[in-house]
Design an enzyme around this catalytic site. Structure first.
Site, PDB file in Angstrom:
ATOM      1  N   ARG A  51      30.470   0.284 -14.940  1.00 24.99           N
ATOM      2  CA  ARG A  51      31.863  -0.094 -15.198  1.00 24.99           C
ATOM      3  C   ARG A  51      32.038  -0.599 -16.629  1.00 24.99           C
ATOM      4  O   ARG A  51      32.628   0.091 -17.472  1.00 24.99           O
ATOM      5  CB  ARG A  51      32.294  -1.138 -14.159  1.00 24.99           C
ATOM      6  CG  ARG A  51      33.811  -1.293 -14.010  1.00 24.99           C
ATOM      7  CD  ARG A  51      34.469  -2.140 -15.059  1.00 24.99           C
ATOM      8  NE  ARG A  51      33.905  -3.460 -15.205  1.00 24.99           N
ATOM      9  CZ  ARG A  51      34.190  -4.301 -16.190  1.00 24.99           C
ATOM     10  NH1 ARG A  51      35.056  -3.966 -17.116  1.00 24.99           N
ATOM     11  NH2 ARG A  51      33.623  -5.488 -16.233  1.00 24.99           N
ATOM     12  N   ASP A  52      31.527  -1.765 -16.911  1.00 22.92           N
ATOM     13  CA  ASP A  52      31.705  -2.361 -18.230  1.00 22.92           C
ATOM     14  C   ASP A  52      31.074  -1.500 -19.322  1.00 22.92           C
ATOM     15  O   ASP A  52      31.597  -1.384 -20.430  1.00 22.92           O
ATOM     16  CB  ASP A  52      31.087  -3.772 -18.228  1.00 22.92           C
ATOM     17  CG  ASP A  52      31.480  -4.579 -19.449  1.00 22.92           C
ATOM     18  OD1 ASP A  52      30.874  -5.628 -19.690  1.00 22.92           O
ATOM     19  OD2 ASP A  52      32.392  -4.147 -20.178  1.00 22.92           O
ATOM     20  N   HIS A 243      27.334 -13.492 -18.727  1.00 23.22           N
ATOM     21  CA  HIS A 243      27.563 -12.096 -19.088  1.00 23.22           C
ATOM     22  C   HIS A 243      27.514 -12.056 -20.617  1.00 23.22           C
ATOM     23  O   HIS A 243      28.538 -12.205 -21.279  1.00 23.22           O
ATOM     24  CB  HIS A 243      28.941 -11.691 -18.550  1.00 23.22           C
ATOM     25  CG  HIS A 243      29.298 -10.258 -18.771  1.00 23.22           C
ATOM     26  ND1 HIS A 243      29.418  -9.355 -17.748  1.00 23.22           N
ATOM     27  CD2 HIS A 243      29.593  -9.558 -19.900  1.00 23.22           C
ATOM     28  CE1 HIS A 243      29.771  -8.170 -18.240  1.00 23.22           C
ATOM     29  NE2 HIS A 243      29.878  -8.265 -19.533  1.00 23.22           N
ATOM     30  N   HIS A 245      26.898 -10.574 -24.361  1.00 20.81           N
ATOM     31  CA  HIS A 245      26.861  -9.376 -25.185  1.00 20.81           C
ATOM     32  C   HIS A 245      25.866  -9.589 -26.320  1.00 20.81           C
ATOM     33  O   HIS A 245      25.644 -10.716 -26.767  1.00 20.81           O
ATOM     34  CB  HIS A 245      28.261  -9.047 -25.706  1.00 20.81           C
ATOM     35  CG  HIS A 245      29.084  -8.302 -24.703  1.00 20.81           C
ATOM     36  ND1 HIS A 245      30.190  -7.554 -25.028  1.00 20.81           N
ATOM     37  CD2 HIS A 245      28.948  -8.168 -23.360  1.00 20.81           C
ATOM     38  CE1 HIS A 245      30.697  -6.996 -23.930  1.00 20.81           C
ATOM     39  NE2 HIS A 245      29.963  -7.360 -22.915  1.00 20.81           N
ATOM     40  N   CYS A 287      30.992  -2.477 -28.665  1.00 21.20           N
ATOM     41  CA  CYS A 287      31.898  -3.615 -28.796  1.00 21.20           C
ATOM     42  C   CYS A 287      33.142  -3.108 -29.507  1.00 21.20           C
ATOM     43  O   CYS A 287      33.068  -2.762 -30.688  1.00 21.20           O
ATOM     44  CB  CYS A 287      31.236  -4.726 -29.600  1.00 21.20           C
ATOM     45  SG  CYS A 287      32.309  -6.160 -29.827  1.00 21.20           S
ATOM     46  N   ASN A 296      27.000  -4.814 -24.338  1.00 24.93           N
ATOM     47  CA  ASN A 296      26.228  -5.396 -23.240  1.00 24.93           C
ATOM     48  C   ASN A 296      24.739  -5.492 -23.560  1.00 24.93           C
ATOM     49  O   ASN A 296      24.189  -4.628 -24.253  1.00 24.93           O
ATOM     50  CB  ASN A 296      26.367  -4.527 -21.985  1.00 24.93           C
ATOM     51  CG  ASN A 296      27.711  -4.690 -21.332  1.00 24.93           C
ATOM     52  OD1 ASN A 296      28.093  -5.790 -20.948  1.00 24.93           O
ATOM     53  ND2 ASN A 296      28.448  -3.594 -21.203  1.00 24.93           N
TER      54      ASN A 296
END
Lengths: 351, 265
Positions: A51-52, A243, A245, A287, A296
């Site tokens: 997803r992300d 979460h 990055h 990003c 991520n």
């Protein structure tokens, strides 16, 4: 509670002891720091690649590829795989095939497949497609909220409240996200108290877990520590996830910091460390605020670190690397995972 | 350029035979050509007496010797056993002492060897102790192939610190498996306060072609400064130096901070 022997804890009022001998607390803290931090024995790794990760890919990924990726991830031992997002295809065309993806995957037992549901429409579509867990996405930054989901933080909370209440009635667990937890591309520094406020709201509304996102990867162990210290006054550690990055290469030290048991001065004793970490296979997803930069953190790199520390995750690193290889071939790009890149070069001496 | 960044130690070159390391063949010209900033040290590698003498003749004021915790790596890398290398270094260190030239010691393969695999922390401690007792003022423990994690870093340092005080230790972490920064953080939490890194993450890993090697100075500084730890270095100037060398080498930086800088906020 620190390294005080269990027998002592049982026969004394520990808090009274600390009140009478304040130096004892510092002595115990210092000794703990010198001999090493405590970490959880088990960390749940939440795989957000499908997803992300894919959401940030410019080229539309075929539905079949998404399904195959999720199916491969389902065989790795990871227990949570964020499958897709029931957001309007007008805003996120990459996720337009959400229903087909959710219906097409082969669900492994003991694996959860949460999906993003930004509003009631999305929630209803998700349930119709068979969703058994959903997620809502708030922000600690007003500007980011308005630019990203077109409404203020408070307005978003009202939307989410509807989703959460309806989900409760159907016994569907809801995960909450707080983006910009360590910085915002528009506002810059974000006060930890704001992150705590939003996290608390989501938690009190009924989210079982709150994932705190360093959306642009600007955080460091310094800011991570301060933010978590503040949030943990409102939300218990065992309901939190990080979460991170990796845009500035800080994801792993930030995760390490989050996992360490936090030594809160007030109240005593210290709270336990975070034990849920989000990551994306192959470090999928760039990003959008720093073109060309990574987004991520890679699941492979996270697993390598955790396993090297003796922390169990249930996941098989080699299988995750395979899944990463698959999606990178499909996307015709190199992996963002350093472990995947190096693997096989030393595997005759380091399995 | 690095001399103007506030960094206080810049390893300038290596007085090793050009037959083995052609890249460093111009060691004398480099050492003589640089403009030394005050308060900056420019150590150079000196694997043996010949290299040491050449280094001193070229104006070196600090040198370094490079041991290994792995027998196999020692034999393959410098063509002798660990014990034989210690004898060579002893000569260098004694002569350096007479000339009041400080010597830094390196221990490679501190967290793993490309040939032997796992390396016992006790072996690392043994080699580090030897170098320290011979007279090295600082011992840099190198994760040569970047396989270490906070778990193995902790165990290794715990053992080494029984033989060498923390304030004489440094960590030299490679980022081949992306573990350099968490490993550095672990080391700092154990009391180590010297960290080796390379601008733009220069240098790959000869044992994992295509993989990164040294951790980027920019990424290390970003982390340390974000934690309120002072280094004396100016991150923007280090990024400039990194940009320069990457342009000169026609390649992209390995530093994530350099790549992201100026794009966000």
């Amino acid at each position: 509670m620190g390294n005080v022997p269990t027998t002592v804890k049982h026969c004394l009022s520990y808090e009274q002891l600390i009140q009478d001998y304040p130096w004892l607390r510092r002595w115990l803290l210092e000794e703990k720091t010198i001999t090493g931090h405590e970490y959880p024995k088990f960390v749940k790794v939440v795989e957000v690649g499908p997803r992300d990760g894919l959401q940030n890919e410019k080229e539309i990924v075929p539905t079949g590829v998404k399904i195959q990726l999720i199916d491969m991830l389902s065989g790795t031992g990871l227990s949570v795989i964020e499958a897709t997002s029931f957001v309007s295809s007008k805003w996120v065309p990459q996720m337009a095939d959400h229903t087909d993806v959710l219906r097409g995957i082969q669900r492994a037992p003991h694996v959860q497949y949460p999906v993003l549901t930004p509003n009631m429409q999305g929630f209803q579509d998700a349930v119709a497609a068979g969703a058994t867990e959903v997620a809502v996405f708030g922000s600690a930054s007003e500007t980011f909220s308005k630019k990203n989901i077109n409404c203020s933080i408070d307005e978003s909370m009202l939307r989410f409240e509807d989703v959460i209440n309806t989900a409760k009635e159907r016994q569907i667990p809801v995960r909450g996200y707080v983006s910009c937890a360590l910085g915002c591309p528009h506002e810059g520094y974000i006060e930890p108290s704001k992150v705590a406020e939003v996290a608390k709201k989501l938690y009190e509304m009924g989210c079982y877990e709150i994932s705190l996102g360093d959306t642009i990867g600007v955080g460091t162990p310094g800011s991570m520590f301060k933010m978590l210290q503040t949030v943990m006054k409102e939300v218990p550690a065992d309901a939190l996830a990080v979460h991170c990055h990796d845009t500035y290469g800080q994801a792993l030290p930030n995760i390490l910091t989050a996992l360490q048991k936090q030594y809160a001065e007030d109240p005593w004793p210290y709270t336990m460390g975070v034990c849920v970490v989000d990551s994306a296979v192959a470090g999928l997803g760039g990003c959008p605020y720093a073109p060309g930069s990574s987004g991520n953190v890679s699941t492979e790199d996270v697993l390598y670190m955790l396993h090297g520390m003796g922390i169990e995750t249930g996941a098989n690193l080699a299988k995750v690397i395979e899944a990463g290889d698959f999606i990178c071939n499909a996307l015709c790009r190199k992996t963002n995972s350093k472990v995947a890149r190096a693997r096989g070069r030393h595997c005759d001496v380091f399995p | 350029m690095l001399s103007g960044t506030g960094l206080s130690v810049i390893e300038a070159t290596s007085f090793v035979s050009s037959k083995w390391v052609p890249q460093m063949a111009d060691h004398t010209d480099v050492l003589r050509g640089i403009q030394r900033a005050p308060h900056v040290q420019y150590p150079v590698l000196t694997p043996n007496m010949q290299g040491f003498q050449d280094a001193v003749a070229a104006g070196a004021t600090e040198v370094a010797v490079f041991g290994s915790a792995s027998e196999t790596f020692s034999k393959k890398n410098i063509n002798c056993s660990i014990d034989e290398s210690m004898l060579r270094f002893e000569d260098v260190i004694n002569t350096a002492k007479e000339q009041q030239i400080p010597v830094r010691g390196y221990v490679s393969c501190a967290l793993g060897c490309p040939h032997e695999g796992y390396i016992e922390p006790s072996k690392v401690a043994e080699v580090a102790k030897k170098l320290y007792e011979m007279g090295c003022y600082e011992i840099s423990l190198g994760d040569t192939i970047g396989v270490g994690t906070p778990g193995s870093m902790f165990k290794m340092l715990q053992t080494v610190m029984k033989e060498v005080p923390a304030d004489a230790l440094a960590v030299h972490c490679h980022d081949t498996y992306g573990q350099a920064l968490p490993n550095i953080l672990t080391a700092l939490q154990m009391g180590v306060c010297v960290v080796d890194s390379a601008v733009a993450g220069l240098g790959g890993c000869p044992y994992a072609p295509g993989s990164s090697g040294n951790v980027s100075t920019e990424d290390v500084l970003y982390m340390l400064h974000g934690m309120g730890i002072e280094t004396g270095a100016n991150l923007a100037k280090v990024i400039e130096a990194g940009d320069f060398i990457c342009n000169a080498l026609c390649r992209k930086t390995n530093s994530k901070v350099a790549r992201a800088r100026g794009r966000t906020l």
